[in-house]
Design an enzyme around this catalytic site. Structure first.
Site, PDB file in Angstrom:
ATOM      1  N   LYS A 189       1.191  -1.092   0.098  1.00 18.09           N
ATOM      2  CA  LYS A 189       0.267  -0.197  -0.147  1.00 18.09           C
ATOM      3  C   LYS A 189       0.682   1.067  -0.145  1.00 18.09           C
ATOM      4  O   LYS A 189       1.903   1.590   0.507  1.00 18.09           O
ATOM      5  CB  LYS A 189      -0.490  -0.120   1.675  1.00 18.09           C
ATOM      6  CG  LYS A 189      -2.264   1.493   1.095  1.00 18.09           C
ATOM      7  CD  LYS A 189      -3.112   1.590   1.639  1.00 18.09           C
ATOM      8  CE  LYS A 189      -1.822   2.857   2.892  1.00 18.09           C
ATOM      9  NZ  LYS A 189      -1.549   4.178   2.049  1.00 18.09           N
TER      10      LYS A 189
ATOM     11  N   CYS B  98      13.706  10.102   8.681  1.00 15.25           N
ATOM     12  CA  CYS B  98      13.683   8.881   9.591  1.00 15.25           C
ATOM     13  C   CYS B  98      14.623   8.976  10.372  1.00 15.25           C
ATOM     14  O   CYS B  98      14.683   9.360  12.185  1.00 15.25           O
ATOM     15  CB  CYS B  98      12.752   7.577   9.649  1.00 15.25           C
ATOM     16  SG  CYS B  98      13.165   6.961   8.322  1.00 15.25           S
TER      17      CYS B  98
ATOM     18  N   GLU C  83       9.542   0.388  11.229  1.00 15.11           N
ATOM     19  CA  GLU C  83      10.216   1.028  10.957  1.00 15.11           C
ATOM     20  C   GLU C  83      10.076   2.831  11.753  1.00 15.11           C
ATOM     21  O   GLU C  83       8.665   3.013  10.662  1.00 15.11           O
ATOM     22  CB  GLU C  83      10.754   1.606   9.817  1.00 15.11           C
ATOM     23  CG  GLU C  83      12.487   2.019  10.098  1.00 15.11           C
ATOM     24  CD  GLU C  83      12.343   3.056   9.697  1.00 15.11           C
ATOM     25  OE1 GLU C  83      12.238   4.338  10.417  1.00 15.11           O
ATOM     26  OE2 GLU C  83      12.764   4.074   8.832  1.00 15.11           O
TER      27      GLU C  83
HETATM   28  P1  NAI Z   1       1.648   7.641   8.799  1.00 12.11           P
HETATM   29  O1  NAI Z   1       2.256   7.074  10.080  1.00 12.11           O
HETATM   30  O2  NAI Z   1       0.141   7.909   9.140  1.00 12.11           O
HETATM   31  O3  NAI Z   1       1.455   6.665   7.023  1.00 12.11           O
HETATM   32  C1  NAI Z   1       2.267   6.351   6.974  1.00 12.11           C
HETATM   33  C2  NAI Z   1       1.615   4.758   5.872  1.00 12.11           C
HETATM   34  O4  NAI Z   1       0.411   4.280   7.301  1.00 12.11           O
HETATM   35  C3  NAI Z   1       0.550   5.590   5.044  1.00 12.11           C
HETATM   36  O5  NAI Z   1       0.959   4.255   3.445  1.00 12.11           O
HETATM   37  C4  NAI Z   1      -0.348   5.891   5.584  1.00 12.11           C
HETATM   38  O6  NAI Z   1      -1.578   5.867   4.666  1.00 12.11           O
HETATM   39  C5  NAI Z   1      -0.447   4.387   6.685  1.00 12.11           C
HETATM   40  N1  NAI Z   1      -1.870   4.243   7.519  1.00 12.11           N
HETATM   41  C6  NAI Z   1      -2.369   5.275   8.104  1.00 12.11           C
HETATM   42  N2  NAI Z   1      -2.807   5.126   8.771  1.00 12.11           N
HETATM   43  C7  NAI Z   1      -3.297   3.801   8.695  1.00 12.11           C
HETATM   44  C8  NAI Z   1      -3.438   2.545   9.442  1.00 12.11           C
HETATM   45  N3  NAI Z   1      -4.982   2.813  10.254  1.00 12.11           N
HETATM   46  N4  NAI Z   1      -3.739   1.239   9.521  1.00 12.11           N
HETATM   47  C9  NAI Z   1      -2.379   0.995   8.106  1.00 12.11           C
HETATM   48  N5  NAI Z   1      -1.818   1.934   7.693  1.00 12.11           N
HETATM   49  C10 NAI Z   1      -2.367   3.268   7.768  1.00 12.11           C
HETATM   50  O7  NAI Z   1       1.921   9.076   8.561  1.00 12.11           O
HETATM   51  P2  NAI Z   1       2.149  10.681   8.076  1.00 12.11           P
HETATM   52  O8  NAI Z   1       0.758  10.460   8.475  1.00 12.11           O
HETATM   53  O9  NAI Z   1       2.218  10.111   6.451  1.00 12.11           O
HETATM   54  O10 NAI Z   1       3.033  11.326   8.306  1.00 12.11           O
HETATM   55  C11 NAI Z   1       2.707  11.722  10.333  1.00 12.11           C
HETATM   56  C12 NAI Z   1       3.979  12.050  11.153  1.00 12.11           C
HETATM   57  O11 NAI Z   1       4.645  10.657  10.452  1.00 12.11           O
HETATM   58  C13 NAI Z   1       4.940  12.376  10.089  1.00 12.11           C
HETATM   59  O12 NAI Z   1       5.317  13.657  10.447  1.00 12.11           O
HETATM   60  C14 NAI Z   1       6.933  11.963  11.194  1.00 12.11           C
HETATM   61  O13 NAI Z   1       6.555  12.533  11.905  1.00 12.11           O
HETATM   62  C15 NAI Z   1       6.084  10.833  11.113  1.00 12.11           C
HETATM   63  N6  NAI Z   1       6.903   9.421   9.982  1.00 12.11           N
HETATM   64  C16 NAI Z   1       7.651   8.789   9.590  1.00 12.11           C
HETATM   65  C17 NAI Z   1       8.350   8.080   8.535  1.00 12.11           C
HETATM   66  C18 NAI Z   1       9.737   7.656   8.939  1.00 12.11           C
HETATM   67  O14 NAI Z   1      10.323   7.037   7.978  1.00 12.11           O
HETATM   68  N7  NAI Z   1       9.923   6.274   9.493  1.00 12.11           N
HETATM   69  C19 NAI Z   1       7.779   8.033   7.179  1.00 12.11           C
HETATM   70  C20 NAI Z   1       6.319   9.245   7.654  1.00 12.11           C
HETATM   71  C21 NAI Z   1       5.852   9.842   8.655  1.00 12.11           C
END
Ligand code: NAI
Ligand code: MG
Length: 498
Positions: free
Chosen positions: A189, A298, A263
């Protein structure tokens, strides 16, 4: 529906060609409902394509095809699978320029400093994991002279992979290449902010891989990510994203008792000692902070602890260098720094800058300059920031900002700075700059992080296990260990020969 696999260097044209499509069960198709959402160019705010708003019905089709394809894939000799995974890397390497331009368009990451590099590392990951196929070995165990006792590695089945938008190509490759070579099928996804380039990669991989083995769905978390995690035929989930969503995924996986890899980001410390090579440390801090990626990493070194005797000089040197960097159109070769990904992240970063200004004792230093080109007026550009005069207890130093906002904190006592570096919910990466070998070794042992570097700032590399401790997640990626421990299970076989 068909889209040519010929190299297309105009990212606007390629985005249009891919508009509205998933790649599922060996072919391009729209979402079953026909619903779509906008994919915007963050540098201008303009829509460049649509993406399918995928839901449970689409997940069901992708997982059914994956389940069927996986059975045949797992029967192939491991080396043959490895050859095909490496071949994906070879074919993808022909598309580096195309993929670099498309990822720059949809994420706003500068082509020269970020996007083209990510596209080339993508290909390397497939070549690396393809070469590991013969490492799917077992052991013989000297359990009893009359018994032949051995272990074999078996694939887990269908893997669900959920990826974010910051480095989608690299993060998808780390998950997909490892899972595939181990004999699994994968359904990805993509992140709602960046669905296009990973879709193109999936199309290209499908020219090499059997139909249905590798599918991708665009969509949002609750409507598409959740049904993927919950699907009874998905036997493993690998996720990169926020702590908050990681916990939701972990709980859903617990209901099914399936393994997860998580991660979840960080607030990574960088310690600069008084004896550090100043030129290298300044360049390393700028690279570590990922200013060229608007800090959306990250592993960003977003807490920099600088020895008090060199603090002012360090800040002045960083300022001089970042001021000389050009912020502008991500597709322009002159650009060093592109944009933030989306309006949501833009608002979030702005709110942290406000918080920084309101922090007691804080001084805000604004770096570089906003672009002047009128066509970029609506772009999500944010000037890099340093906050000095703060402490490790301030919220700005504790929460992941995921933007170009760096906390610089003074230190004087080595034990205290190690304690402060470890005083964080996170534990993904850590760096120390010193010419004192004893201090460096001491720090590497004491820092609570999964990825510790001395006098350098490499990003994720094939063959180096990558993953965090504490709230930064569970498990490792990018290495042999990641393939064996996260995408296979070990079966013990005992044959009584009497
Ligand atoms: P997020 O964790 O909500 O999104 C990451 C992925 O998870 C996306 O593909 C999203 O559609 C999916 N997702 C969201 N809700 C879900 C659910 N209930 N079940 C399954 N999949 C789901 O992160 P978002 O909203 O893009 O960013 C928010 C904050 O998260 C950022 O400001 C940052 O601090 C952190 N982040 C950390 C990352 C890393 O590389 N560790 C990458 C992206 C965001
Ligand atoms: Mg979210």
């Amino acid at each position: 529906m068909s889209v040519s696999t010929s190299i297309e260097l105009d990212p606007f044209k390629l985005a249009q060609a891919l508009s509205g499509l998933n790649f599922v069960a060996g072919e391009f198709r729209p979402a079953a409902s026909g619903k779509t959402f906008a994919v915007n160019n963050p540098a201008t705010g303009q829509e460049v394509a649509r993406a399918p708003f995928s839901e449970k019905a689409d997940v069901d089709v992708a997982v059914a095809a994956a389940k069927k394809a996986q059975k045949e894939w797992a029967k192939l000799p491991a080396r043959n699978r490895g050859k095909l995974v490496a071949e994906c890397g070879r074919v993808l390497s022909e598309h580096v320029e195309e993929l670099g331009r498309l990822i720059a368009l949809e994420t706003g990451k500068a082509l020269r400093t970020e996007s083209r590099i990510e596209a080339s590392v993508l290909a390397d990951m497939f070549v690396f994991f393809g070469g590991l196929a013969s490492e799917l070995k077992g052991e013989t165990v000297p359990f009893h002279p009359d018994m032949m006792t051995m272990t074999v590695r078996e694939p887990v089945g269908v893997v669900g992979a959920i990826i974010p938008w910051n480095v989608p190509l690299l993060l998808m490759a780390m998950k997909a290449a490892a899972a595939l070579v181990a004999g699994n099928a994968v359904v990805v996804k993509s992140a709602e902010e960046a669905p296009l380039t990973v879709l193109r990669v999936t199309q290209i991989m499908n020219t090499v891989l059997p139909s249905g083995l590798f599918s991708i769905l665009a969509g949002f978390g609750p409507e598409c990510g959740a049904p993927l995690v919950e699907h009874p035929d998905v036997k493993k989930v690998t996720f990169t994203g926020s702590v908050e969503t990681g916990k939701i995924v972990y709980k859903a996986a617990a209901e099914k008792l399936i393994p997860v890899t998580l991660e979840l980001g960080g607030k990574s410390p960088m310690i600069i000692c008084a004896d550090a090579d100043m030129d290298k440390a300044v360049a390393g801090a700028i690279a570590g902070m990922r200013f060229t990626r608007q800090g959306q990493s990250c592993t960003a070194s977003s807490r920099i602890f600088v020895h008090e005797s060199i603090h002012d000089e360090f800040v002045a040197r960083v300022r001089e260098k970042v001021d000389a960097m050009v912020m502008g159109d991500p597709l322009d070769e002159k650009t060093d720094i592109g944009t933030i990904i989306s309006d949501g992240q833009f608002d979030r970063v702005k709110s942290y800058i406000k918080l920084g200004r309101e922090t007691k004792g804080a001084t805000e230093i604004v770096l570089s300059a906003m672009p002047t080109d009128a066509k970029l007026d609506k772009g999500f550009f944010v000037q890099p920031r340093i906050f000095t005069g703060i402490t490790n207890n301030d919220r700005i130093a504790r929460e992941e900002i995921f933007g170009p906002v760096c906390c610089v904190i003074k230190w004087s006592d080595f034990d205290e700075v190690i304690a402060a570096a470890n005083d964080s919910d996170y534990g993904l990466a850590a760096t120390i700059w010193t010419t004192n070998l004893k201090m460096a070794m001491d720090a590497t042992r004491r820092l609570e992080a999964g990825f510790v570097q001395v006098n350098q700032n490499l990003v994720v590399q094939p063959n180096l296990s990558y993953g965090g401790v504490k709230a930064s997640g569970l498990g490792k990626e990018a290495s042999l260990e990641s393939m064996l421990e996260h995408f296979t299970h070990k079966k013990t076989i005992i044959i009584n020969m009497q």
